[in-house]
Design a protein around this motif. Structure first.
Motif, PDB file in Angstrom:
ATOM      1  N   GLN A  89      -2.388 -18.811  50.711  1.00 40.59           N
ATOM      2  CA  GLN A  89      -2.714 -19.669  49.574  1.00 40.59           C
ATOM      3  C   GLN A  89      -2.466 -18.844  48.313  1.00 40.59           C
ATOM      4  O   GLN A  89      -2.998 -17.742  48.163  1.00 40.59           O
ATOM      5  N   GLY A  90      -1.627 -19.365  47.421  1.00 35.95           N
ATOM      6  CA  GLY A  90      -1.308 -18.605  46.222  1.00 35.95           C
ATOM      7  C   GLY A  90      -0.422 -19.397  45.286  1.00 35.95           C
ATOM      8  O   GLY A  90      -0.039 -20.535  45.578  1.00 35.95           O
ATOM      9  N   ASP A  91      -0.112 -18.749  44.160  1.00 34.98           N
ATOM     10  CA  ASP A  91       0.614 -19.383  43.076  1.00 34.98           C
ATOM     11  C   ASP A  91       1.990 -18.732  42.974  1.00 34.98           C
ATOM     12  O   ASP A  91       2.069 -17.493  42.907  1.00 34.98           O
ATOM     13  N   PHE A  92       3.050 -19.537  42.966  1.00 32.19           N
ATOM     14  CA  PHE A  92       4.362 -18.898  42.907  1.00 32.19           C
ATOM     15  C   PHE A  92       4.670 -18.296  41.532  1.00 32.19           C
ATOM     16  O   PHE A  92       5.694 -17.647  41.344  1.00 32.19           O
ATOM     17  N   ASP A  93       3.778 -18.490  40.573  1.00 30.17           N
ATOM     18  CA  ASP A  93       3.917 -17.801  39.281  1.00 30.17           C
ATOM     19  C   ASP A  93       3.384 -16.378  39.325  1.00 30.17           C
ATOM     20  O   ASP A  93       3.555 -15.620  38.366  1.00 30.17           O
ATOM     21  N   ASN A  94       2.684 -16.041  40.379  1.00 37.45           N
ATOM     22  CA  ASN A  94       2.017 -14.736  40.450  1.00 37.45           C
ATOM     23  C   ASN A  94       1.949 -14.352  41.928  1.00 37.45           C
ATOM     24  O   ASN A  94       0.896 -14.430  42.552  1.00 37.45           O
ATOM     25  N   LEU A  95       3.093 -13.944  42.469  1.00 35.90           N
ATOM     26  CA  LEU A  95       3.204 -13.825  43.927  1.00 35.90           C
ATOM     27  C   LEU A  95       2.466 -12.602  44.470  1.00 35.90           C
ATOM     28  O   LEU A  95       2.612 -11.500  43.928  1.00 35.90           O
ATOM     29  N   PRO A  96       1.691 -12.791  45.538  1.00 35.84           N
ATOM     30  CA  PRO A  96       0.922 -11.677  46.106  1.00 35.84           C
ATOM     31  C   PRO A  96       1.753 -10.849  47.094  1.00 35.84           C
ATOM     32  O   PRO A  96       1.316 -10.594  48.220  1.00 35.84           O
ATOM     33  N   ASP A 103      14.486 -11.723  52.155  1.00 31.75           N
ATOM     34  CA  ASP A 103      15.936 -11.983  52.074  1.00 31.75           C
ATOM     35  C   ASP A 103      16.208 -13.210  51.213  1.00 31.75           C
ATOM     36  O   ASP A 103      17.299 -13.344  50.649  1.00 31.75           O
ATOM     37  N   ALA A 104      15.244 -14.147  51.185  1.00 33.23           N
ATOM     38  CA  ALA A 104      15.472 -15.400  50.457  1.00 33.23           C
ATOM     39  C   ALA A 104      14.141 -15.970  49.971  1.00 33.23           C
ATOM     40  O   ALA A 104      13.091 -15.704  50.566  1.00 33.23           O
ATOM     41  N   VAL A 105      14.218 -16.721  48.885  1.00 33.60           N
ATOM     42  CA  VAL A 105      13.064 -17.487  48.388  1.00 33.60           C
ATOM     43  C   VAL A 105      13.545 -18.922  48.206  1.00 33.60           C
ATOM     44  O   VAL A 105      14.585 -19.160  47.572  1.00 33.60           O
ATOM     45  N   ALA A 106      12.800 -19.872  48.779  1.00 27.54           N
ATOM     46  CA  ALA A 106      13.195 -21.287  48.677  1.00 27.54           C
ATOM     47  C   ALA A 106      12.093 -22.097  48.013  1.00 27.54           C
ATOM     48  O   ALA A 106      10.916 -21.972  48.382  1.00 27.54           O
ATOM     49  N   PHE A 107      12.483 -22.900  47.045  1.00 28.63           N
ATOM     50  CA  PHE A 107      11.561 -23.850  46.400  1.00 28.63           C
ATOM     51  C   PHE A 107      12.035 -25.247  46.819  1.00 28.63           C
ATOM     52  O   PHE A 107      12.921 -25.822  46.183  1.00 28.63           O
ATOM     53  N   THR A 108      11.491 -25.769  47.902  1.00 28.20           N
ATOM     54  CA  THR A 108      11.918 -27.104  48.346  1.00 28.20           C
ATOM     55  C   THR A 108      11.028 -28.147  47.695  1.00 28.20           C
ATOM     56  O   THR A 108       9.886 -28.328  48.094  1.00 28.20           O
ATOM     57  N   ALA A 109      11.555 -28.802  46.673  1.00 27.41           N
ATOM     58  CA  ALA A 109      10.801 -29.849  45.963  1.00 27.41           C
ATOM     59  C   ALA A 109       9.490 -29.322  45.399  1.00 27.41           C
ATOM     60  O   ALA A 109       8.462 -29.993  45.480  1.00 27.41           O
ATOM     61  N   SER A 110       9.512 -28.133  44.845  1.00 27.07           N
ATOM     62  CA  SER A 110       8.280 -27.568  44.300  1.00 27.07           C
ATOM     63  C   SER A 110       8.432 -27.006  42.889  1.00 27.07           C
ATOM     64  O   SER A 110       7.511 -27.108  42.080  1.00 27.07           O
ATOM     65  N   LEU A 111       9.597 -26.435  42.563  1.00 32.43           N
ATOM     66  CA  LEU A 111       9.730 -25.752  41.266  1.00 32.43           C
ATOM     67  C   LEU A 111       9.624 -26.736  40.091  1.00 32.43           C
ATOM     68  O   LEU A 111       9.161 -26.364  39.017  1.00 32.43           O
ATOM     69  N   PHE A 112      10.001 -27.971  40.336  1.00 35.15           N
ATOM     70  CA  PHE A 112       9.933 -28.958  39.234  1.00 35.15           C
ATOM     71  C   PHE A 112       8.485 -29.252  38.839  1.00 35.15           C
ATOM     72  O   PHE A 112       8.239 -29.823  37.770  1.00 35.15           O
ATOM     73  N   LEU A 113       7.529 -28.858  39.679  1.00 32.89           N
ATOM     74  CA  LEU A 113       6.115 -29.086  39.358  1.00 32.89           C
ATOM     75  C   LEU A 113       5.541 -27.977  38.472  1.00 32.89           C
ATOM     76  O   LEU A 113       4.426 -28.110  37.960  1.00 32.89           O
ATOM     77  N   ALA A 114       6.286 -26.895  38.310  1.00 32.13           N
ATOM     78  CA  ALA A 114       5.750 -25.740  37.571  1.00 32.13           C
ATOM     79  C   ALA A 114       5.744 -26.016  36.071  1.00 32.13           C
ATOM     80  O   ALA A 114       6.771 -26.400  35.513  1.00 32.13           O
ATOM     81  N   PRO A 115       4.609 -25.754  35.404  1.00 31.04           N
ATOM     82  CA  PRO A 115       4.592 -25.905  33.948  1.00 31.04           C
ATOM     83  C   PRO A 115       5.541 -24.916  33.273  1.00 31.04           C
ATOM     84  O   PRO A 115       6.073 -25.199  32.215  1.00 31.04           O
ATOM     85  N   ASN A 116       5.747 -23.757  33.904  1.00 27.18           N
ATOM     86  CA  ASN A 116       6.601 -22.731  33.313  1.00 27.18           C
ATOM     87  C   ASN A 116       7.535 -22.190  34.404  1.00 27.18           C
ATOM     88  O   ASN A 116       7.280 -21.143  35.002  1.00 27.18           O
ATOM     89  N   PRO A 117       8.645 -22.914  34.671  1.00 30.75           N
ATOM     90  CA  PRO A 117       9.486 -22.502  35.813  1.00 30.75           C
ATOM     91  C   PRO A 117      10.114 -21.116  35.644  1.00 30.75           C
ATOM     92  O   PRO A 117      10.378 -20.436  36.629  1.00 30.75           O
ATOM     93  N   ARG A 156       5.710 -46.794  32.003  1.00 33.41           N
ATOM     94  CA  ARG A 156       4.677 -45.964  32.639  1.00 33.41           C
ATOM     95  C   ARG A 156       4.255 -44.908  31.625  1.00 33.41           C
ATOM     96  O   ARG A 156       4.881 -44.764  30.579  1.00 33.41           O
ATOM     97  N   ASP A 157       3.222 -44.122  31.978  1.00 33.73           N
ATOM     98  CA  ASP A 157       2.631 -43.225  30.975  1.00 33.73           C
ATOM     99  C   ASP A 157       3.359 -41.894  30.813  1.00 33.73           C
ATOM    100  O   ASP A 157       3.259 -41.253  29.782  1.00 33.73           O
ATOM    101  N   SER A 158       4.047 -41.438  31.859  1.00 29.31           N
ATOM    102  CA  SER A 158       4.563 -40.077  31.802  1.00 29.31           C
ATOM    103  C   SER A 158       5.718 -39.873  32.774  1.00 29.31           C
ATOM    104  O   SER A 158       5.941 -40.672  33.677  1.00 29.31           O
ATOM    105  N   ARG A 159       6.376 -38.743  32.613  1.00 28.60           N
ATOM    106  CA  ARG A 159       7.355 -38.294  33.600  1.00 28.60           C
ATOM    107  C   ARG A 159       6.881 -36.972  34.180  1.00 28.60           C
ATOM    108  O   ARG A 159       5.777 -36.519  33.904  1.00 28.60           O
ATOM    109  N   SER A 160       7.752 -36.318  34.932  1.00 29.61           N
ATOM    110  CA  SER A 160       7.413 -35.024  35.511  1.00 29.61           C
ATOM    111  C   SER A 160       7.096 -33.990  34.417  1.00 29.61           C
ATOM    112  O   SER A 160       7.666 -34.053  33.337  1.00 29.61           O
ATOM    113  N   PRO A 161       6.214 -33.018  34.694  1.00 32.74           N
ATOM    114  CA  PRO A 161       5.945 -31.979  33.690  1.00 32.74           C
ATOM    115  C   PRO A 161       7.176 -31.150  33.326  1.00 32.74           C
ATOM    116  O   PRO A 161       7.309 -30.693  32.211  1.00 32.74           O
TER     117      PRO A 161
END
Ligand SMILES: C[S@@+](CC[C@H](N)C(=O)[O-])C[C@H]1O[C@@H](n2cnc3c(N)ncnc32)[C@H](O)[C@@H]1O
Length: 238
Positions: A89-96, A103-117, A156-161
Motif C-alpha cells: 500500500q503506497g503512493d506512486f508519488d513517493n515510492l517506498p 526493469d519496468a514501471v507500468a501505470f495501467t489506467a492510473s497516472l491520469f488520476l494523479a494531481p501531479n503526474p 456534468r460538473d467536472s472532468r478528470s483531474p
C-alpha cells in the motif's frame, strides 16, 4: 485530493470487478501495454512495478506474461482483492523502493488520476534500472462510431483531474516516448456500467457522495445508445 482518490477506490471494488467481468477491459489494456513495453524496451522484463495496481488485474496480466510484479496502490480495499505475492500500500508519488530496483514501471489506467503526474513520473525514473522501460495507458474517452465525443453535449460538473495530454507531457519530460491509440468496441450499457463505479462517476460529479454521483451519472447516460468506441492512449518510454 489523494484522500478522495483512495476513499473512492476503497468503495469501488464490487462495481470495478463487475465491469471487468463484463468487458475484460483492464486485463486487455495491461496485456497490450506489457507487449509494447517488451517490444520497444531492451528485451525481457522480469521485475515490474505495477503503479496503481488496484485489485491486481494488471499485476496478474504481467504475471501471466512471465514477469514478477510488485503491486502498489493507495487503496487498501482494492489491494485486498489482489492475489499476486508482492503487494504494497503506497503512493506512486513517493515510492517506498530504492533507486534502480525495477526493469519496468507500468501505470495501467492510473497516472491520469494523479494531481501531479510529473512527480509520479520522476519517481518511476528513479526506481527504474538503467535502460528500464516505463509504460502507461490513459483514457481518451468514448465516441460514437461517427467520431463524436459522447460527453460533448452532456452537462456534468467536472472532468478528470489530469487529462491525457498532461500525462503525455509528464512522461515526455523524463523519457523518449512512443505513443499510439487503442480503440475498443463499446455499448451504451458498458458506458453506464463503467460510470456505475463510484471512483469513475467522481470524475463527472466530484462533489456528490458516492450513491448520488452514481445515480446522477446513470441518469446522464441513460439515453446513450451504441455502438460506441472507447479509446485509450498508450505510452512507452525509455
Ligand atoms: C482505474 S484503477 C486501475 C487499476 C489496475 N491497474 C487495473 O488495471 O485494473 C486506478 C488505480 O490507481 C490507484 N491510484 C490512483 N492514484 C494513486 C497514487 N497516487 N498512488 C497509488 N495508486 C494510485 C487507485 O487507487 C486505483 O486502484
Amino acid at each position: 485530493m489523494k484522500e478522495h482518490i483512495q476513499k473512492n477506490f476503497d468503495i469501488s471494488t464490487v462495481s470495478y470487478a463487475e465491469y471487468e467481468t463484463r468487458t475484460g477491459r483492464f486485463r486487455k489494456l495491461a496485456l497490450q501495454l506489457y507487449d509494447r513495453m517488451a517490444d520497444q524496451g531492451s528485451g525481457r522484463i522480469e521485475s515490474i512495478l505495477d503503479a496503481g495496481a488496484g485489485s491486481g488485474i494488471s499485476a496478474r496480466a504481467f504475471e501471466q506474461r512471465g514477469a514478477t510484479p510488485v503491486a502498489l496502490d493507495l487503496s487498501r480495499q482494492m489491494l485486498r482483492e489482489c492475489t499476486v505475492p508482492g503487494r504494497v500500500q503506497g503512493d506512486f508519488d513517493n515510492l517506498p523502493f530504492s533507486s534502480d530496483t525495477f526493469d519496468a514501471v507500468a501505470f495501467t489506467a492510473s497516472l491520469f488520476l494523479a494531481p501531479n503526474p510529473e512527480r509520479a513520473v520522476a519517481e518511476a525514473r528513479r526506481v527504474l534500472r538503467a535502460g528500464g522501460t516505463v509504460g502507461a495507458v490513459a483514457p481518451l474517452g468514448w465516441r460514437t462510431t461517427a467520431g463524436e465525443d459522447v460527453f460533448a453535449e452532456l452537462d456534468r460538473d467536472s472532468r478528470s483531474p489530469a487529462d491525457t495530454s498532461e500525462v503525455e507531457a509528464a512522461l515526455a519530460s523524463e523519457f523518449d516516448l512512443e505513443t499510439g491509440t487503442w480503440t475498443f468496441e463499446a455499448t451504451g450499457e458498458t458506458l453506464r456500467l463503467f460510470h456505475a463505479i463510484p471512483a469513475i462517476a467522481a470524475r463527472l460529479y466530484p462533489r456528490l457522495d458516492a450513491e448520488a454521483r452514481v445515480e446522477r451519472a446513470q441518469q446522464l447516460l441513460a439515453d446513450v445508445e451504441g455502438p460506441l468506441e472507447e479509446q485509450w492512449r498508450w505510452f512507452v518510454g525509455r
